[in-house]
Design an enzyme around this catalytic site. Structure first.
Site, mmCIF file in Angstrom:
data_model
loop_
_atom_site.group_PDB
_atom_site.id
_atom_site.type_symbol
_atom_site.label_atom_id
_atom_site.label_comp_id
_atom_site.label_asym_id
_atom_site.label_seq_id
_atom_site.Cartn_x
_atom_site.Cartn_y
_atom_site.Cartn_z
ATOM 1 C CD GLU A 119 -9.801 22.660 -15.245
ATOM 2 O OE1 GLU A 119 -9.829 23.817 -14.791
ATOM 3 O OE2 GLU A 119 -10.607 22.233 -16.087
ATOM 4 N NE ARG A 157 -4.645 34.567 -11.959
ATOM 5 C CZ ARG A 157 -4.698 33.351 -12.520
ATOM 6 N NH1 ARG A 157 -3.950 33.037 -13.546
ATOM 7 N NH2 ARG A 157 -5.530 32.446 -12.061
ATOM 8 C CE LYS A 184 -4.745 26.052 -16.819
ATOM 9 N NZ LYS A 184 -4.993 24.816 -16.095
HETATM 10 P P1 ATP Z 1 -7.850 28.033 -15.623
HETATM 11 O O1 ATP Z 1 -8.647 28.780 -14.603
HETATM 12 O O2 ATP Z 1 -7.889 28.572 -17.011
HETATM 13 O O3 ATP Z 1 -7.995 26.558 -15.547
HETATM 14 P P2 ATP Z 1 -5.578 28.366 -13.924
HETATM 15 O O4 ATP Z 1 -4.441 29.254 -14.278
HETATM 16 O O5 ATP Z 1 -6.410 28.676 -12.768
HETATM 17 O O6 ATP Z 1 -6.361 28.309 -15.270
HETATM 18 P P3 ATP Z 1 -5.056 25.812 -12.737
HETATM 19 O O7 ATP Z 1 -4.564 24.572 -13.366
HETATM 20 O O8 ATP Z 1 -6.371 25.776 -12.069
HETATM 21 O O9 ATP Z 1 -5.038 26.907 -13.846
HETATM 22 O O10 ATP Z 1 -3.953 26.361 -11.752
HETATM 23 C C1 ATP Z 1 -3.381 25.584 -10.741
HETATM 24 C C2 ATP Z 1 -2.902 26.465 -9.625
HETATM 25 O O11 ATP Z 1 -1.968 27.420 -10.119
HETATM 26 C C3 ATP Z 1 -4.048 27.239 -9.020
HETATM 27 O O12 ATP Z 1 -3.932 27.165 -7.622
HETATM 28 C C4 ATP Z 1 -3.862 28.640 -9.519
HETATM 29 O O13 ATP Z 1 -4.318 29.560 -8.605
HETATM 30 C C5 ATP Z 1 -2.344 28.715 -9.717
HETATM 31 N N1 ATP Z 1 -2.017 29.674 -10.763
HETATM 32 C C6 ATP Z 1 -2.460 29.684 -12.027
HETATM 33 N N2 ATP Z 1 -2.004 30.746 -12.708
HETATM 34 C C7 ATP Z 1 -1.225 31.444 -11.847
HETATM 35 C C8 ATP Z 1 -0.457 32.650 -11.933
HETATM 36 N N3 ATP Z 1 -0.404 33.353 -13.062
HETATM 37 N N4 ATP Z 1 0.196 33.056 -10.831
HETATM 38 C C9 ATP Z 1 0.157 32.343 -9.703
HETATM 39 N N5 ATP Z 1 -0.541 31.208 -9.543
HETATM 40 C C10 ATP Z 1 -1.227 30.755 -10.593
HETATM 41 MG MG MG Z 2 -8.062 27.212 -12.116
#
Ligand code: ATP
Ligand code: MG
Length: 561
Positions: free
Chosen positions: A39, A265, A275
């Protein structure tokens, strides 16, 4: 892209075993298609790297494809700056999506049509409950929800209202479109989830064309299916959303049914990965921007000097499981050391100098000594380092009254200057007022050129040094953990910001480096002997060189924790 340079085969994991089985049974026409769906509401961090390496790594190893897709369904929080930096960071990590760069917003019209299709199938309705009412009707984990009074609207009325929602006739929050599933479902995600809401905000790609936007759960599965993704890999918090994912794909009779698979994660100690909190640190100027070398963002790690190959190695070493865990920062740094040890030339720097006069070395004379760039890689060649009457050594490498076992310079004890000569200290010159040592008087043994004595006598210590007049001034920035405790995020009643380490950045403006580094460029990496691995900072110019310490040579953290 140099993703083939990782020579070792990637270790298997439960996701790869699912794919192996799918290929064996001929599922998905034996194709493998994944995607990385960020995102664009922040910069990527090391946690995202885990997901990137997983998704792109599977595509690489199974001869499949991996798309980069921006999940840009929430225009209020999203910015072009984030898109640009995400694109840059994925490339920097060593991965490429060829011509498969997608945006969920590309599918807004299709998504709208899918919603209409659900209404026509009596599987969605426009609901006029307020957000608070929707929440209280939803029920709890132990109590079923209550059906909305608008649930029985006719399809004709729903189609009309939904079209008018799109046309902008209603105010934000006044109406939503909900899937009609089951208010008594034990899974709260299935209790008539919202799939569209009114948002009168400008979108960075679709402008003002839309004032209704699809919810993530609705947009994500349809986007996956439209792109013929075979394995939709996401983190564990989406496990309870999987029934909704499958329900939508089935009800819409989508041609492709991707399989959602969840993994744990990445959590790292001594840092934060949310974030929202990273944004708070940046906006509150508690760090110096998204690329502050103390942050776990990919731009921060890059600026700090972490090589992409080390991050890929780290992501392989931590593995993929369904168990939540916290990984030690020390492991990431170990991967960084292993990589930097292979690729960095060695050089000398003195961070905290003290002057030495070599009394028996002639004045106005400079000798050139040979020093290899790498101890066990002769291909890197060597450079000349100047030796002269006045040199600098590290202040802490001298002690007037040494404790037992101190093998560095002390009055009367011979030490080796790396690549140069044995020296011995005879006299300590002090400031008459404050007693501080300002200069050491030494002699050198001209017979020991190159660091060995022809008579076979040994010295116990070897120290680094620089010829004072020839050395170049540089600023060196030393980093420590951003937080003082391992898990700043998990403290119940205390704000994580109160655990910020006040000593996480120490800038030393008056350091010296050897003259062969006069023309370095940002991102160049060196090992400064005995001091650690360093990387030229973005701020560096030929007039003012700036180096970041990437990591120390050894894990100094193991003991202190
Ligand atoms: P938010 O939910 O605050 O937007 P997010 O960490 O889910 O944050 P995204 O941009 O949606 O952010 O993440 C993109 C991809 O990265 C998603 O598939 C998510 O599952 C993965 N991702 C995010 N944080 C982690 C992490 N700490 N470890 C592994 N994968 C992650
Ligand atoms: Mg997300």
């Amino acid at each position: 892209m140099n993703i083939t340079e990782d020579k070792k085969p990637t270790p298997s994991n439960f996701i790869r075993r699912i794919i192996d089985e799918d290929l064996r049974t001929g599922k998905n026409n034996k194709k493998v298609a994944t995607r990385f769906p960020p995102e664009p509401n922040g910069y990527l961090h090391i946690g995202h790297a885990k997901s990137i390496c997983l998704n792109f790594g599977i595509a690489r190893d199974y001869n499949g494809t991996c798309n980069l897709r921006f999940d840009d369904t929430n225009p209020a929080k999203e910015e072009i700056e984030y898109i640009d930096s995400i694109i840059d960071s994925v490339h920097w990590l060593g991965f490429d999506w060829e011509n498969r760069l997608y945006y969920a917003s590309d599918y807004f019209e299709k998504l709208y049509q899918c919603a209409v299709q659900l209404i026509e199938a009596d599987k969605a309705y426009v609901c006029d409950l307020t957000p608070d009412e929707i929440r209280s009707y939803r029920g709890t984990l132990t109590e079923p929800g209550k059906e909305s009074p608008y649930r029985s609207r006719t399809n004709i009325e729903n189609l009309d209202l939904f079209a008018r929602m799109r046309a902008g006739e209603f105010t934000e929050g006044s109406r939503v479109l909900r899937a009609k599933i089951d208010m008594a479902s034990p899974n709260i995600n299935m209790r008539d989830p919202i799939i569209y809401r009114i948002r009168k905000v400008h979108h960075h790609r679709t402008g003002d064309k839309w004032c209704i936007y699809p919810m993530y759960d609705f947009a994500h599965c349809i986007s996956d299916s439209l792109e013929a993704i075979t394995h939709s890999i996401c983190t564990l918090e989406f496990e309870d959303h999987r029934p909704l994912y499958d329900w939508l794909i089935d009800e819409l009779k989508m041609p492709n049914h991707p399989q959602q698979i969840e993994f744990a994660r990445l959590n790292l100690n001594y840092t934060i990965m949310s974030k929202r909190k990273l944004l708070e640190l940046v906006q509150g100027k508690l760090v110096n921007g998204w690329d502050d070398p103390r942050l776990p963002t990919l731009v921060g790690l890059r600026r700090r000097g972490f090589p992409p190959a080390a991050i890929r190695d780290f992501c392989e070493r931590i593995g993929i499981t369904k168990q939540e865990s916290v990984v030690e920062m020390g492991l990431l740094e170990e991967c960084v050391r292993d990589e930097l040890n292979k690729i960095t030339p060695r050089a000398m720097a003195v961070l905290n100098p003290i002057r030495i006069v070599i009394e028996n070395f002639p004045e106005n004379t400079v000798e050139e000594l040979d020093a290899p760039w790498h101890p066990n890689n002769p291909d890197m060649g060597s450079r000349k380092i100047p030796f002269a009457r006045i040199i600098y050594i590290e202040k802490e490498d001298f002690m007037e009254i040494p404790p037992k076992g101190f093998f560095r310079l002390t009055p009367g004890q011979e030490v080796r200057l790396r690549y140069a000569y044995f020296i011995k200290c005879h006299n300590v010159i002090k400031d008459p007022i404050n007693g501080e040592i300002i200069e050491l008087r030494c002699t050198y043994d001209p017979e020991t050129r190159g660091g060995n004595a022809p008579d076979g006598r040994k010295v116990k210590g070897t120290i680094h040094w620089l010829a004072a007049e020839q050395a170049i001034k540089a600023e060196v920035r030393l980093y420590d953990r951003l937080f003082t405790i391992a898990n700043p995020d998990a403290q119940k009643d205390v704000d994580y910001k109160s655990f910020l380490n006040p000593d996480s950045l120490k800038a030393l403006p008056d350091c010296f480096i050897e003259p062969s580094l006069a023309k370095v460029n940002p991102e160049d990496k060196y090992q400064f002997e005995r001091l650690g691995y360093f990387c030229v900072d973005q701020d560096s110019t030929t007039a003012k060189l700036v180096f970041n310490r990437t990591v120390t040579l050894k894990d100094t953290w193991k003991k202190s924790n």
